[in-house]
Design an enzyme around this catalytic site. Structure first.
Site, PDB file in Angstrom:
ATOM      1  N   LYS A 148       0.854  -1.187   0.000  1.00  0.00           N
ATOM      2  CA  LYS A 148       0.000   0.000   0.000  1.00  0.00           C
ATOM      3  C   LYS A 148       0.890   1.237   0.000  1.00  0.00           C
ATOM      4  O   LYS A 148       1.761   1.383   0.867  1.00  0.00           O
ATOM      5  CB  LYS A 148      -0.817  -0.012   1.296  1.00  0.00           C
ATOM      6  CG  LYS A 148      -2.294   0.152   1.101  1.00  0.00           C
ATOM      7  CD  LYS A 148      -2.950   0.057   2.466  1.00  0.00           C
ATOM      8  CE  LYS A 148      -4.391   0.378   2.411  1.00  0.00           C
ATOM      9  NZ  LYS A 148      -4.981   0.440   3.738  1.00  0.00           N
TER      10      LYS A 148
HETATM   11  C1  E4P Z   1      -8.321   0.713   4.084  1.00  0.00           C
HETATM   12  O1  E4P Z   1      -7.557   0.417   3.210  1.00  0.00           O
HETATM   13  C2  E4P Z   1      -8.303   2.031   4.765  1.00  0.00           C
HETATM   14  O2  E4P Z   1      -7.103   2.226   5.410  1.00  0.00           O
HETATM   15  C3  E4P Z   1      -9.464   2.139   5.713  1.00  0.00           C
HETATM   16  O3  E4P Z   1     -10.634   1.649   5.067  1.00  0.00           O
HETATM   17  C4  E4P Z   1      -9.677   3.524   6.268  1.00  0.00           C
HETATM   18  O4  E4P Z   1     -10.875   3.559   7.000  1.00  0.00           O
HETATM   19  P1  E4P Z   1     -11.240   4.741   8.022  1.00  0.00           P
HETATM   20  O5  E4P Z   1     -11.490   5.959   7.239  1.00  0.00           O
HETATM   21  O6  E4P Z   1     -12.477   4.253   8.725  1.00  0.00           O
HETATM   22  O7  E4P Z   1     -10.055   4.885   8.938  1.00  0.00           O
END
Ligand code: E4P
Length: 226
Positions: free
Chosen positions: A85
């Site tokens: 990522k």
């Molecule tokens: C996933 O890849 C993201 O990091 C995550 O869905 C972020 O979610 P949030 O906005 O609830 O922290």
């Protein structure tokens, strides 16, 4: 639509995998920090990759392209199902091209606009992660972004998969599926809600209690006959 679980909590990942509900896992530094305690980071990440039969997103912490590539290659060596990522920054896009050239899957994260998503696809991203909940939080329509990205990717035949992130409730999930997103990554608390419905519970209770009553009646009739 594929479902990923959005957590680093091994217990939840294993439970969802056992139930056959998930096709992958997404983590981020905040999610890992919440559950890891003093565990060895690599060992903990390896346990996550072993727990699911599908891609596991592990995020780099570096901000320069070279360091992202270095960290990404190191993380990718943990297991074959690791996807790296990277944030949607200029360096992140450079790192995306380089990691892809090394044959490593890349999930470009922190996407908040259709233009960003187009650039990520051009850089060869495996997944693009638009954050719907965080857009809703600032009074934007998160789901509109998903529809825009779907249209743009279809216009040009990009094979980057739309991974809807920052999902906060079951309606987000349903809307993502109706738009034709490829994947939704869902926090455990929301995932378990998909299964529950008060009418399912009430219906099951009624079936079981009717059956029980019928069995008792049958037993009484048999007793009377004897
Ligand atoms: C996933 O890849 C993201 O990091 C995550 O869905 C972020 O979610 P949030 O906005 O609830 O922290």
């Amino acid at each position: 639509m594929k479902i990923f679980i959005d957590t680093a909590d091994l217990k939840e990942i294993r439970r969802a995998a056992r139930a056959g509900l998930i096709d992958g896992v997404t983590t981020n530094p905040s999610l890992l920090a919440k559950v890891m305690g003093d565990a060895d980071v690599r060992d903990y990440m390896k346990q996550i990759t072993d727990a699911v039969n599908g891609p596991v997103s592990l995020e780099v912490l570096a901000t320069s392209a070279d360091s992202m590539v270095e960290q990404g290659r190191d993380l990718a060596s943990i297991a074959d199902n690791v996807v790296i990522k990277v944030p949607l920054t200029e360096d992140g896009l450079v790192a995306t091209r380089q990691l892809r050239a090394h044959g490593i899957g890349v999930n470009v994260t922190l996407c908040f606009s259709p233009a960003q998503a187009l650039l990520a696809a051009k850089a060869g991203a495996t997944f693009i992660s638009p954050f719907v909940g965080r857009l809703d939080d600032i009074s934007h329509q998160g789901m509109e972004l998903i529809a825009q990205i779907r249209e743009i990717y279809d216009n040009y035949g990009f094979d980057t998969e739309i991974l809807v992130a920052s999902i906060r409730h079951p309606l987000h999930f349903v809307e993502a599926a109706m738009i034709g997103a490829d994947i939704a990554t869902v926090p455990p608390a929301v995932l378990w809600k998909f299964i529950q419905h008060p009418l399912t519970e009430r219906g099951l209770e009624a079936f079981l209690s009717d059956w029980e009553k019928a069995q008792l009646q049958l037993a009484k009739t048999e007793e009377a006959k004897a």
